[in-house]
Design an enzyme around this catalytic site. Structure first.
Site, PDB file in Angstrom:
ATOM      1  N   ASN A 188     -97.254 -37.408  25.724  1.00 23.86           N
ATOM      2  CA  ASN A 188     -96.490 -39.020  26.338  1.00 23.86           C
ATOM      3  C   ASN A 188     -96.383 -39.924  27.079  1.00 23.86           C
ATOM      4  O   ASN A 188     -95.987 -39.285  28.165  1.00 23.86           O
ATOM      5  CB  ASN A 188     -94.864 -38.210  26.223  1.00 23.86           C
ATOM      6  N   TRP A 189     -97.675 -40.494  26.417  1.00 23.56           N
ATOM      7  CA  TRP A 189     -97.821 -42.116  27.368  1.00 23.56           C
ATOM      8  C   TRP A 189     -97.052 -42.463  28.028  1.00 23.56           C
ATOM      9  O   TRP A 189     -96.851 -44.067  28.690  1.00 23.56           O
ATOM     10  CB  TRP A 189     -99.105 -42.895  26.700  1.00 23.56           C
ATOM     11  N   LYS A 190     -95.508 -42.922  26.717  1.00 26.23           N
ATOM     12  CA  LYS A 190     -94.304 -43.797  27.544  1.00 26.23           C
ATOM     13  C   LYS A 190     -95.205 -44.923  27.941  1.00 26.23           C
ATOM     14  O   LYS A 190     -96.142 -45.815  26.655  1.00 26.23           O
ATOM     15  CB  LYS A 190     -94.043 -43.559  28.718  1.00 26.23           C
ATOM     16  N   HIS A 235     -85.797 -38.918  22.559  1.00 24.48           N
ATOM     17  CA  HIS A 235     -86.022 -38.835  23.505  1.00 24.48           C
ATOM     18  C   HIS A 235     -84.950 -38.975  24.855  1.00 24.48           C
ATOM     19  O   HIS A 235     -84.765 -40.169  24.468  1.00 24.48           O
ATOM     20  CB  HIS A 235     -87.857 -39.144  24.067  1.00 24.48           C
ATOM     21  N   GLU A 256     -86.182 -30.612  27.210  1.00 24.17           N
ATOM     22  CA  GLU A 256     -86.612 -31.263  28.184  1.00 24.17           C
ATOM     23  C   GLU A 256     -85.455 -32.064  29.499  1.00 24.17           C
ATOM     24  O   GLU A 256     -84.766 -32.911  28.847  1.00 24.17           O
ATOM     25  CB  GLU A 256     -87.309 -33.325  27.614  1.00 24.17           C
ATOM     26  N   GLY A 315     -90.088 -36.567  35.096  1.00 23.20           N
ATOM     27  CA  GLY A 315     -90.267 -38.136  36.437  1.00 23.20           C
ATOM     28  C   GLY A 315     -90.339 -37.106  37.720  1.00 23.20           C
ATOM     29  O   GLY A 315     -90.241 -38.731  38.523  1.00 23.20           O
ATOM     30  N   SER A 371     -91.895 -33.269  34.214  1.00 25.25           N
ATOM     31  CA  SER A 371     -92.633 -32.599  35.056  1.00 25.25           C
ATOM     32  C   SER A 371     -93.781 -31.841  35.292  1.00 25.25           C
ATOM     33  O   SER A 371     -93.770 -30.719  36.313  1.00 25.25           O
ATOM     34  CB  SER A 371     -91.820 -32.492  36.495  1.00 25.25           C
ATOM     35  N   GLY A 385     -95.578 -35.799  30.231  1.00 24.96           N
ATOM     36  CA  GLY A 385     -95.059 -37.273  30.358  1.00 24.96           C
ATOM     37  C   GLY A 385     -96.325 -37.735  31.706  1.00 24.96           C
ATOM     38  O   GLY A 385     -97.464 -38.202  31.147  1.00 24.96           O
TER      39      GLY A 385
HETATM   40  P1  PGA Z   1     -92.557 -36.778  32.749  1.00 23.91           P
HETATM   41  O1  PGA Z   1     -92.376 -36.864  31.525  1.00 23.91           O
HETATM   42  O2  PGA Z   1     -93.926 -35.402  32.740  1.00 23.91           O
HETATM   43  O3  PGA Z   1     -93.520 -37.465  33.206  1.00 23.91           O
HETATM   44  O4  PGA Z   1     -91.159 -35.235  33.864  1.00 23.91           O
HETATM   45  C1  PGA Z   1     -92.242 -35.493  30.617  1.00 23.91           C
HETATM   46  C2  PGA Z   1     -91.383 -36.884  29.567  1.00 23.91           C
HETATM   47  O5  PGA Z   1     -90.632 -37.476  29.136  1.00 23.91           O
HETATM   48  O6  PGA Z   1     -91.387 -36.027  28.067  1.00 23.91           O
END
Ligand code: PGA
Length: 252
Positions: free
Chosen positions: A10-12, A97, A166, A172, A214, A235
């Site tokens: 998930n590159w956001k 999400h 999640e 994050g 994370s 993420g």
């Molecule tokens: P993260 O994000 O790996 O940066 O915690 C995961 C997500 O929000 O899908």
């Protein structure tokens, strides 16, 4: 029986230019022996779908989108429909999400998006997760209510559903602050039990369960070994090719 394994990047907005998206996709393709037996999905932001699709042509890596419109077609300014995603080469879409729920995306909207995705022939990754935990265990009832959006979907659609657990408090951060494998196991068993009550048991047990929050090279192996899951929704660590490859290596 070998478990299906699936890792979704998930590159956001982390990867935000065509150059870096192309570079990542090309580097990932070259290392396919590292993720043999693992399904890998890259989910870039909408403007990068075309360049990533181009780079993934003829590879085993699949293309995903980060969200989808709850509507079928016009007039919805700014929305992107299931048909448009399909044309762009997308086969997976992330739905519900927590970062979108935080912008007022309701369970009703998430249900409508799921319906659109499944009717449009896409696989849907439904995200669920509590903001915080308390000793009373209220997170279990919250997850149960978030999973209720799967009710009243066509029964055969169950084969196209993936659930990503999640916990918002773990997103994050760093691997040290992520969920521990043993706690994850308790939640994945709970999710399977809840799905079995909604669908028939055999179909429900086939729904892949991912963990997100994370995931980094340092915790990927233990989460996978102890968590009773099928893979990850990654993420921040999915935007850096070496870290992403190390996560893929850790779960082979
Ligand atoms: P993260 O994000 O790996 O940066 O915690 C995961 C997500 O929000 O899908």
């Amino acid at each position: 029986m070998n478990k299906r394994r699936l890792v979704v990047a998930n590159w956001k907005m982390y990867i935000d230019s065509p150059e870096s998206a192309r570079r990542f996709a090309t580097a990932l393709r070259k290392k396919s022996r590292l993720y043999k037996g693992v399904d890998v999905v890259l989910a870039p932001a909408f403007p990068l779908l075309a360049v990533v699709a181009e780079k993934l042509k003829g590879s085993v890596i699949r293309l995903g989108a980060q969200t989808i419109s709850e509507f079928e077609d016009a007039p919805h300014t700014g929305d992107v429909s299931a048909a448009m995603l399909k044309h762009a080469g997308v086969s997976f879409v992330i739905v519900g999400h927590s970062e979108r729920r935080a912008q007022n995306e309701t369970d009703a909207a998430v249900h409508a998006q799921l319906e659109r995705a499944l009717l449009g022939g896409l696989s849907a990754i439904l995200c669920v997760g509590e903001k915080e935990r308390d000793v009373a265990g209220s997170h279990f009832s919250l997850i149960e209510s978030q999973l209720a959006v799967l009710k009243n979907l066509p029964h055969k659609a169950v084969s196209k559903i993936i659930v990503a657990y999640e916990p918002v408090w773990a997103i994050g951060k760093t691997s040290a602050e992520a969920m521990k494998g043993s706690d994850l196991r308790e939640m994945s068993i709970f999710i399977k039990k809840t799905l079995a009550e909604q669908f028939d048991r055999v179909a429900a047990l086939k729904v892949p369960i991912l963990y997100g929050g994370s995931v980094e090279p340092g915790n990927a192996h233990s989460l996978m070994a102890e968590g009773d899951i099928n893979g990850f929704l990654v993420g921040h660590a999915s935007a850096e090719i070496d870290q992403f490859l190390d996560i893929l290596k850790a779960i082979r």
